[in-house]
Design a protein around this motif. Structure first.
Motif, mmCIF file in Angstrom:
data_model
loop_
_atom_site.group_PDB
_atom_site.id
_atom_site.type_symbol
_atom_site.label_atom_id
_atom_site.label_comp_id
_atom_site.label_asym_id
_atom_site.label_seq_id
_atom_site.Cartn_x
_atom_site.Cartn_y
_atom_site.Cartn_z
ATOM 1 N N ARG A 192 0.853 -1.190 0.000
ATOM 2 C CA ARG A 192 0.000 0.000 0.000
ATOM 3 C C ARG A 192 0.889 1.239 0.000
ATOM 4 O O ARG A 192 2.057 1.176 0.383
ATOM 5 C CB ARG A 192 -0.882 0.033 1.250
ATOM 6 N N LYS A 193 0.290 2.331 -0.389
ATOM 7 C CA LYS A 193 1.020 3.591 -0.374
ATOM 8 C C LYS A 193 1.522 3.865 1.050
ATOM 9 O O LYS A 193 0.757 3.882 1.999
ATOM 10 C CB LYS A 193 0.096 4.725 -0.833
ATOM 11 N N GLY A 194 2.814 4.065 1.179
ATOM 12 C CA GLY A 194 3.419 4.357 2.479
ATOM 13 C C GLY A 194 3.978 3.137 3.180
ATOM 14 O O GLY A 194 4.837 3.263 4.064
ATOM 15 N N GLN A 195 3.500 1.919 2.811
ATOM 16 C CA GLN A 195 3.973 0.716 3.499
ATOM 17 C C GLN A 195 5.458 0.467 3.268
ATOM 18 O O GLN A 195 6.192 0.133 4.195
ATOM 19 C CB GLN A 195 3.177 -0.511 3.030
ATOM 20 N N ARG A 196 5.889 0.605 2.019
ATOM 21 C CA ARG A 196 7.293 0.346 1.706
ATOM 22 C C ARG A 196 8.199 1.343 2.449
ATOM 23 O O ARG A 196 9.267 0.988 2.943
ATOM 24 C CB ARG A 196 7.527 0.427 0.198
ATOM 25 N N GLN A 197 7.752 2.592 2.532
ATOM 26 C CA GLN A 197 8.533 3.606 3.246
ATOM 27 C C GLN A 197 8.666 3.245 4.727
ATOM 28 O O GLN A 197 9.743 3.345 5.310
ATOM 29 C CB GLN A 197 7.887 4.983 3.101
ATOM 30 N N LEU A 198 7.562 2.797 5.347
ATOM 31 C CA LEU A 198 7.591 2.423 6.757
ATOM 32 C C LEU A 198 8.478 1.198 6.959
ATOM 33 O O LEU A 198 9.322 1.169 7.870
ATOM 34 C CB LEU A 198 6.170 2.139 7.260
ATOM 35 N N ALA A 199 8.301 0.186 6.112
ATOM 36 C CA ALA A 199 9.106 -1.037 6.242
ATOM 37 C C ALA A 199 10.596 -0.724 6.081
ATOM 38 O O ALA A 199 11.436 -1.232 6.843
ATOM 39 C CB ALA A 199 8.660 -2.069 5.208
ATOM 40 N N GLY A 200 10.918 0.122 5.108
ATOM 41 C CA GLY A 200 12.319 0.502 4.894
ATOM 42 C C GLY A 200 12.895 1.249 6.077
ATOM 43 O O GLY A 200 14.057 1.045 6.462
ATOM 44 N N GLY A 219 -5.049 2.113 8.829
ATOM 45 C CA GLY A 219 -5.430 1.486 7.572
ATOM 46 C C GLY A 219 -4.276 1.227 6.633
ATOM 47 O O GLY A 219 -4.427 0.560 5.618
ATOM 48 N N ILE A 220 -3.078 1.732 6.963
ATOM 49 C CA ILE A 220 -1.936 1.547 6.071
ATOM 50 C C ILE A 220 -1.374 0.117 6.145
ATOM 51 O O ILE A 220 -0.735 -0.367 5.224
ATOM 52 C CB ILE A 220 -0.820 2.568 6.404
ATOM 53 N N GLY A 221 -1.637 -0.559 7.264
ATOM 54 C CA GLY A 221 -1.048 -1.881 7.479
ATOM 55 C C GLY A 221 0.257 -1.790 8.243
ATOM 56 O O GLY A 221 1.293 -2.305 7.826
ATOM 57 N N LYS A 222 0.202 -1.109 9.393
ATOM 58 C CA LYS A 222 1.420 -0.862 10.188
ATOM 59 C C LYS A 222 2.007 -2.163 10.729
ATOM 60 O O LYS A 222 3.222 -2.318 10.797
ATOM 61 C CB LYS A 222 1.089 0.077 11.360
ATOM 62 N N THR A 223 1.134 -3.096 11.115
ATOM 63 C CA THR A 223 1.607 -4.319 11.767
ATOM 64 C C THR A 223 2.536 -5.108 10.851
ATOM 65 O O THR A 223 3.671 -5.427 11.216
ATOM 66 C CB THR A 223 0.412 -5.184 12.200
#
Length: 761
Positions: A192-200, A219-223
């Motif tokens: 999702r938009k923003g997920q790759r940035q958070l994971a990185g 809703g971004i899928g933080k977990t």
């Protein structure tokens, strides 16, 4: 490649020789503690040529495994060239109750050190000595044995033979785990938009051994975006363990679901969930001794077999799985989960197992911590939870009752309980015209009484005559917590007494938990604090022990402004105006549902306010079904409440709930299950004595005390409640903010970007 297993001396000795039953909530070694102060007192009596705290290590090959064993020897004593290994233990027991065979693990520890020293110095024989010190009297009792090289070698080989099956299992698992991680793909077709940035950002934080504060929208899928990069870091041997820390059952379940998806993708990991003791106790009584509970009886004799069994056969060590194996092996499921936490690759648990000095997992060694990441979910909750963890209260009533109960039964407990009760009475007499008294410095006399009570209560609870009365045990634990917190007490605390009729309570209240949160987490390799509402970031970085060079990342929302219609209803919900606000709130609720039928949640700052509006709502007889959050709802009632929000209902539904409660965060009502959220007020905590103390403290340190004590914690509840609405790219709905303060620039600034284009209703 050589298979290497590192193991501390104490871990090896206790794995092989720990035995017996769980006793009254103590662990099996509760009567024998490390007692740093007592260790130092004994070591001061050593001769000049003697050594203390000597680091020793040995490397041993056994069944194709290279064991590296290490530890610190309490004492290395020399007498005319003859060496003695001294192992010191402090105890609450009477020394009359201790003999040579009281704890075989103590001899085993001494034998390990003897082996290490003899290997280094090629000795033919050595003495090993156990030194027991009675904590209250300081009395000492010693046992000594002479051991030859052959005897010590045989003792070591026996311990390794007992530990080897577990070591082999762990090595085999680690190889399978790392292979599976290399092949593991992200469990969704795309990020999702923003997920790759958070994971990185999480991955970089782990590699660089840093701390990050990540604000990522609901809703971004933080977990999955935090777990997945941490797992990849394990596979690349940058990390050894993950702690996924949560505040609520719902977020724990979300983490379990994320791992379930990864298991489906081929992941091989041991993931344990620790569930609260009162929820998993098989007897429902929580009384931990062999007389009351068969699952406490002989627990330490059965735990190794149970651990090998579950680790050989399962990956997801959740509550249901642990219950099954605990029943099979007839052991306590709660203690089983704690023991499994040391073997698991991931531990899903409450914050308190890391941050709370009462219950933290103390057997995690520094070396393990250095290879562990903390993933702190819904981290905004840790501020107030931290205050609770680092505060401690003692009340008069239990000591009065103990004084009466032990009169003529145990004179020591009767006397110390009377002295405690008398002290509370003395404090009460000081409060002539006030219900609270603030103390400028710690109460030395009171602290000494608490210390005396702990020692005497421990002796009673561990004695053979004790029936382990519940009140004494509860009061003992409360006193222990007081003593722990008193050692942490500094300028970030305040000490006060509160008087209500005949009851008196004295409290060490933590005003600012940031330093202690930081200290509890600093030994770990990396710390990831994340939440949808970690805003304002400066406040949360301050309150969670952050530093200037910590990473801060704010992930923009993947959702569009068109998905949410945000309106402000400019009424006053201030306490003095609440009576006048009831009818306008009901009118707004009815009009909203009639304009756009569907499922709605309406959140209130308190149950009192909720019930006042509910009464008016019921009088109106609008024909719209409603459900109400009640105090003390169990899991079944909570699930039934949420199940009522069904998509495509033929009628509308309104759920009444409280801000900051179980339905205001961690709840996922996607699509047509939820069409709107109404929020009454700005979420400010109720004005009270402790909140005002917090306000005063931060104001005196050059910060906006009112914002720190009231505004920021309150608005966080608002943002969490509003975040229930939009959970995916397809969700749409309405948010109505019912308070005229939302028109003020301060509150507008604290709203998410997607809410700022609001209009008046």
């Amino acid at each position: 490649m050589q298979k290497v297993v590192k193991i501390p001396v104490r871990t090896l000795a206790e794995y092989v020789y720990k035995s017996g039953s769980i006793v009254s909530g103590f662990n099996s070694t509760s009567s024998f503690t490390e007692g740093s102060r007592i260790h130092r007192e004994v070591q001061k009596t050593y001769n000049e040529q003697d050594q203390s705290e000597v680091y020793l290590k040995a490397e041993i090959e056994y069944e194709n495994i290279h064991f590296m064993i290490e530890g610190r020897c309490d004492g290395l004593l020399e007498n005319n060239g003859h060496m003695t290994i001294d192992e010191i233990k402090s105890t609450s027991l009477s020394l009359d109750e201790i003999n040579e065979e009281s704890n075989l693990a103590h001899w085993a520890q001494a034998e390990c050190y003897a082996y290490m020293y003899m290997q280094d110095h090629e000795l033919d024989c050595i003495d090993i000595q156990l030194t027991y010190v009675q904590k209250s009297s300081g009395e000492i009792k010693r046992f000594r044995k002479t051991r030859t090289t052959d005897e010590i070698n045989e003792a070591m080989r026996y311990m390794l033979s007992m530990f080897a099956p577990y070591a082999k299992l762990r090595l085999e698992h680690e190889w399978k785990r790392n292979q599976s991680i290399k092949e593991l793909a992200f469990p969704f077709p795309h990020y999702r938009k923003g997920q790759r940035q958070l994971a990185g950002s999480v991955y970089k934080t782990i590699l660089e051994k840093k701390t990050i504060f990540a604000s990522a929208p609901t809703g971004i899928g933080k977990t999955i975006s935090t777990i997945f990069p941490a797992i990849k870091a394990i596979g690349e041997e940058h990390l050894g363990k993950i702690f996924y820390l949560t505040a609520k059952t719902t977020t724990r379940q979300t983490a379990e679901e994320a791992y379930s998806q990864l298991f489906s993708g081929g992941l091989q990991m041991k993931v344990v969930t620790i569930t609260a003791k009162d929820k998993v106790c098989f007897t429902g009584q929580g009384i931990c001794n062999k007389e009351h509970c068969e699952f406490a009886d002989g627990y330490y004799d059965k735990i190794n077999d149970a651990t090998l069994d579950i680790l050989q056969n399962e990956n997801s060590l959740n509550r249901h799985c642990i219950d099954q194996y605990a029943l099979k092996h007839k052991i306590c499921p709660f203690e089983f989960s704690l023991d499994l936490a040391y073997s698991a690759d991931t531990v899903i648990c409450d914050y308190n197992y890391i941050f709370d000095p009462k219950v933290s997992l103390k057997r995690l060694f520094d070396e393990q911590k250095k290879a562990t990441v903390l993933l702190v979910d819904e981290a905004h909750n840790l501020v107030d939870r931290g205050r609770d963890m680092y505060s401690s209260t003692l009340e008069k009533a239990p000591f009065l009752q103990l004084k009466r109960e032990f009169n003529g039964k145990n004179e020591n407990i009767h006397k110390i309980s009377k002295l405690m009760n008398d002290y509370f009475i003395k404090v009460k007499k000081q409060a002539v015209s006030s219900k609270t008294i603030e103390f400028e410095e710690p109460l030395g006399e009171f602290d000494q009484l608490v210390s005396d009570f702990i020692e005497l209560a421990e002796q009673e609870l561990l004695s053979e005559r004790s029936e382990n009365p519940e009140l004494l045990l509860e009061t003992y634990f409360a006193a222990q917590n007081w003593q722990r917190i008193s050692k942490l007490y500094d300028e970030r605390f305040i000490l006060y007494a509160e008087i209500q009729r005949n009851e008196v309570k004295i409290k060490q209240f933590c005003l600012d938990p940031s330093y202690l949160i930081k200290q509890a987490g600093k030994s770990f390799k990396a710390r990831v604090f994340f939440s949808a509402t970690l805003s304002p970031s400066g406040y949360y970085r301050d309150m969670l022990g952050g530093e200037e060079d910590d990473y801060v990342v704010r992930i923009p929302s993947p959702f569009s402004q068109e998905q949410t219609q945000v309106m402000v209803k400019p009424i006053s919900t201030r306490f003095k105006d609440r009576e006048n606000s009831i009818k306008p709130i009901v009118k707004t609720l009815v009009e909203t549902i009639q304009t756009k039928p569907g499922n709605y949640l309406i959140f209130f700052p308190s149950y009192l306010y909720l019930n006042s509006v509910l009464e008016e709502w019921n009088l109106g007889n609008y024909g719209i079904p409603s459900i109400v959050q009640d105090t003390g709802m169990g899991d079944t009632e909570r699930e039934a409440y949420l199940e009522s929000f069904k998509p495509g209902r033929s009628d509308s539904l309104v759920g009444f709930a409280v801000l900051g409660g179980i339905f205001s965060e961690g709840v996922d009502l996607k699509g047509d299950r939820l069409n709107g959220v109404l929020i009454v007020g700005v979420g400010l905590p109720q004005i009270g004595f402790e909140r005002d103390l917090i306000k005063r403290h931060f104001s005196s340190h050059g910060k906006n005390g009112y914002d720190y004590a009231y505004v920021y914690p309150g608005m966080n509840k608002v943002l969490q409640a509003g975040g229930r609405l939009i959970r995916s790219e397809k969700d749409t709905g309405t948010i109505i903010l019912m308070d005229d303060r939302y028109l003020q620039s301060k509150y507008q600034f604290l709203l998410p970007d997607l809410w700022k284009s609001n209009r008046l209703k």
